[in-house]
Design a protein around this motif. Structure first.
Motif, PDB file in Angstrom:
ATOM      1  N   PRO A 108       0.826  -1.209   0.000  1.00  0.00           N
ATOM      2  CA  PRO A 108       0.000   0.000   0.000  1.00  0.00           C
ATOM      3  C   PRO A 108       0.862   1.262   0.000  1.00  0.00           C
ATOM      4  O   PRO A 108       1.798   1.390   0.780  1.00  0.00           O
ATOM      5  N   GLY A 109       0.564   2.192  -0.900  1.00  0.00           N
ATOM      6  CA  GLY A 109       1.290   3.445  -0.989  1.00  0.00           C
ATOM      7  C   GLY A 109       2.559   3.377  -1.828  1.00  0.00           C
ATOM      8  O   GLY A 109       3.252   4.370  -1.962  1.00  0.00           O
ATOM      9  N   TYR A 110       2.874   2.214  -2.371  1.00  0.00           N
ATOM     10  CA  TYR A 110       4.089   2.037  -3.162  1.00  0.00           C
ATOM     11  C   TYR A 110       3.750   1.437  -4.520  1.00  0.00           C
ATOM     12  O   TYR A 110       2.734   0.767  -4.687  1.00  0.00           O
ATOM     13  N   LEU A 111       4.628   1.657  -5.479  1.00  0.00           N
ATOM     14  CA  LEU A 111       4.576   0.983  -6.765  1.00  0.00           C
ATOM     15  C   LEU A 111       5.758   0.027  -6.790  1.00  0.00           C
ATOM     16  O   LEU A 111       6.881   0.423  -6.460  1.00  0.00           O
ATOM     17  N   GLY A 112       5.518  -1.224  -7.125  1.00  0.00           N
ATOM     18  CA  GLY A 112       6.589  -2.218  -7.096  1.00  0.00           C
ATOM     19  C   GLY A 112       6.809  -2.874  -8.443  1.00  0.00           C
ATOM     20  O   GLY A 112       5.866  -3.097  -9.200  1.00  0.00           O
ATOM     21  N   TYR A 113       8.087  -3.153  -8.749  1.00  0.00           N
ATOM     22  CA  TYR A 113       8.456  -3.848  -9.979  1.00  0.00           C
ATOM     23  C   TYR A 113       9.255  -5.095  -9.656  1.00  0.00           C
ATOM     24  O   TYR A 113      10.073  -5.110  -8.730  1.00  0.00           O
TER      25      TYR A 113
END
Length: 183
Positions: free
Chosen positions: A111-116
């Motif tokens: 939550p609150g982050y963009l992940g790759y």
């Protein structure tokens, strides 16, 4: 003749016990433990002491820091794979110039982050530390505030290694060292 029987038995039991102890001692000395080693390149040492190396045994860890321009948290997840570190995923709160965007999205989003999903194998990490970026290493239940351990612009080298018993006795666990700069 009866008095010699307990003496022979006692010698036999003692011989077996010493043999077993010797086998365990040899195994303990020659066995290797996979670890993640954290060392200071500039030779100053953690907390300004002669101690320049610590380690942890957990196979997964996270580097976390405040991006110097965007002032947002960035996180990188790593796993120890034999003699390499595998960068599995990256997470960041803000998306801007230089942010990787061609990789697949991480299977687990925070939550609150963009992940790759990254999955890049590295022999080690050379990480330059700055108090402004508030860098930390997290593993297991431990949070190591690496930016408080060493002077600004020190290079921390994070490497997968295998330690024998002597190495383990000569070095400290990273979480046993104070992370606030005190002894």
């Amino acid at each position: 003749m009866m008095s010699k029987l307990p003496s022979r038995y006692l010698w036999g039991v003692t011989g077996v016990a010493l043999s077993v102890a010797l086998v365990f001692l040899i195994i303990g000395i020659t066995s290797r433990l996979s670890v993640i080693e954290v060392s200071v390149e500039d030779g100053i040492g953690l907390n300004g002491s002669d101690q320049q190396v610590c380690y942890f045994v957990e196979p997964e860890f996270q580097l976390r820091w405040m991006h110097s321009v965007e002032k947002q948290w960035w996180e990188e997840q790593y796993q120890r794979n034999d003699d390499a570190l595998l960068l599995t995923t990256t997470y960041f709160e803000a998306f801007g110039a230089g942010t990787p965007s061609t990789e697949a999205l991480a299977t687990v989003q925070k939550p609150g982050y963009l992940g790759y999903q990254i999955n890049e194998s590295l022999p080690n990490l050379d990480w330059v530390v700055s108090r402004l970026t508030k860098g930390e290493i997290n593993y297991g239940d431990h949070q190591i505030l690496i930016h408080q351990w060493v002077p600004d612009y020190s290079t921390i080298i994070i490497t997968p290694k295998a330690y024998g018993l002597v190495d383990r006795l000569k070095k400290d666990f990273c979480h046993e060292l104070s992370s606030d700069g005190s002894e």
